[in-house]
Design a protein around this motif. Structure first.
Motif, PDB file in Angstrom:
ATOM      1  N   ASN A  91       0.858  -1.203  -0.058  1.00  0.00           N
ATOM      2  CA  ASN A  91      -0.058   0.005  -0.023  1.00  0.00           C
ATOM      3  C   ASN A  91       0.985   1.171  -0.006  1.00  0.00           C
ATOM      4  O   ASN A  91       1.939   1.308   0.661  1.00  0.00           O
ATOM      5  CB  ASN A  91      -1.077   0.174   0.920  1.00  0.00           C
ATOM      6  N   ILE A  92       0.286   2.359  -0.836  1.00  0.00           N
ATOM      7  CA  ILE A  92       1.056   3.554  -0.756  1.00  0.00           C
ATOM      8  C   ILE A  92       0.521   4.311   0.151  1.00  0.00           C
ATOM      9  O   ILE A  92      -0.986   4.468   0.086  1.00  0.00           O
ATOM     10  CB  ILE A  92       1.066   4.032  -2.161  1.00  0.00           C
ATOM     11  N   LYS A  93       0.835   5.148   0.927  1.00  0.00           N
ATOM     12  CA  LYS A  93       0.447   5.858   2.048  1.00  0.00           C
ATOM     13  C   LYS A  93      -0.473   6.884   1.341  1.00  0.00           C
ATOM     14  O   LYS A  93      -0.180   7.725   0.454  1.00  0.00           O
ATOM     15  CB  LYS A  93       1.356   6.306   2.886  1.00  0.00           C
ATOM     16  N   GLU A  94      -1.612   7.037   1.873  1.00  0.00           N
ATOM     17  CA  GLU A  94      -2.534   8.224   1.477  1.00  0.00           C
ATOM     18  C   GLU A  94      -2.542   9.140   2.468  1.00  0.00           C
ATOM     19  O   GLU A  94      -2.580   9.220   3.375  1.00  0.00           O
ATOM     20  CB  GLU A  94      -4.033   7.543   1.257  1.00  0.00           C
ATOM     21  N   LEU A  95      -2.070  10.407   1.887  1.00  0.00           N
ATOM     22  CA  LEU A  95      -2.397  11.844   2.497  1.00  0.00           C
ATOM     23  C   LEU A  95      -3.395  12.700   2.236  1.00  0.00           C
ATOM     24  O   LEU A  95      -4.027  12.353   1.041  1.00  0.00           O
ATOM     25  CB  LEU A  95      -0.946  12.561   2.291  1.00  0.00           C
ATOM     26  N   GLY A  96      -3.842  13.699   2.844  1.00  0.00           N
ATOM     27  CA  GLY A  96      -4.819  14.965   2.389  1.00  0.00           C
ATOM     28  C   GLY A  96      -5.721  15.063   3.544  1.00  0.00           C
ATOM     29  O   GLY A  96      -5.272  14.850   4.864  1.00  0.00           O
ATOM     30  N   ASP A  97      -6.534  15.847   3.312  1.00  0.00           N
ATOM     31  CA  ASP A  97      -7.313  16.552   4.126  1.00  0.00           C
ATOM     32  C   ASP A  97      -8.836  16.973   3.294  1.00  0.00           C
ATOM     33  O   ASP A  97      -9.213  16.029   2.319  1.00  0.00           O
ATOM     34  CB  ASP A  97      -6.859  17.701   4.822  1.00  0.00           C
ATOM     35  N   GLU A  98      -9.600  17.631   3.924  1.00  0.00           N
ATOM     36  CA  GLU A  98     -11.072  18.194   3.308  1.00  0.00           C
ATOM     37  C   GLU A  98     -10.926  18.382   1.845  1.00  0.00           C
ATOM     38  O   GLU A  98     -11.837  18.187   1.184  1.00  0.00           O
ATOM     39  CB  GLU A  98     -11.817  18.858   4.197  1.00  0.00           C
ATOM     40  N   ARG A  99      -9.577  18.890   1.393  1.00  0.00           N
ATOM     41  CA  ARG A  99      -9.444  19.197  -0.047  1.00  0.00           C
ATOM     42  C   ARG A  99      -9.387  17.868  -0.963  1.00  0.00           C
ATOM     43  O   ARG A  99      -9.500  18.400  -2.275  1.00  0.00           O
ATOM     44  CB  ARG A  99      -8.304  20.179  -0.258  1.00  0.00           C
ATOM     45  N   GLY A 100      -9.002  16.756  -0.202  1.00  0.00           N
ATOM     46  CA  GLY A 100      -8.695  15.722  -1.394  1.00  0.00           C
ATOM     47  C   GLY A 100      -7.770  14.892  -0.797  1.00  0.00           C
ATOM     48  O   GLY A 100      -6.793  15.045   0.193  1.00  0.00           O
TER      49      GLY A 100
END
Length: 140
Positions: A15-24
């Motif tokens: 798995n590739i780590k997913e980053l983000g917030d309310e913007r996507g």
């Protein structure tokens, strides 16, 4: 990153780590960090019609990472010791293909974009496109 990915000679999923917030969401791909080789070539496959199979080869030395950045597809893997099917259905799911993996991609969704990261520049002589030749090279 699982450092064992740098040492394997069999395909694996990570798995590739997913980053983000309310913007996507955002995912990061880095050579020798979460990708276990220096990336020398990048290409993507898209617009594959229903029922079409792609691939049908192995390599002498090229390692690859496959990521379905949109849509989904399946990958048939054969290294002469095992055969398995893998579904790539998330931009955070990556499949490492070792040179000894005969691979075929199929069941592409209409929106599938399959990103491929390769350890080598294109060289026609690196490809094993005949299954019988593949068995000669990799059967022990």
């Amino acid at each position: 990153m699982d450092k064992n990915l740098f040492l394997q000679n069999e395909s694996s999923i990570f798995n590739i780590k997913e980053l983000g917030d309310e913007r996507g969401a955002l995912t990061v791909i880095e050579s020798m960090n979460n990708i276990p080789f220096d990336i020398k070539r990048v290409f993507y496959i898209y617009g594959t019609a229903s029922g079409i199979r792609r691939g049908f080869h192995a390599h002498h030395k090229t390692r690859q990472v496959l990521i379905s950045v949109a849509g989904k597809c399946k990958v048939h893997l054969d290294n002469t010791k095992r055969k398995k099917e893998v579904e790539l259905d998330s931009p955070t799911k990556a499949l490492i293909l070792e040179p000894n993996d005969w691979h075929e991609m199929y069941d592409f969704s209409p929106d599938c974009v399959l990103l491929v990261l390769a350890s080598e520049l294109y060289q026609a002589e690196d490809y094993i496109r005949n299954y019988d030749k593949f068995l000669e090279v990799y059967s022990v």
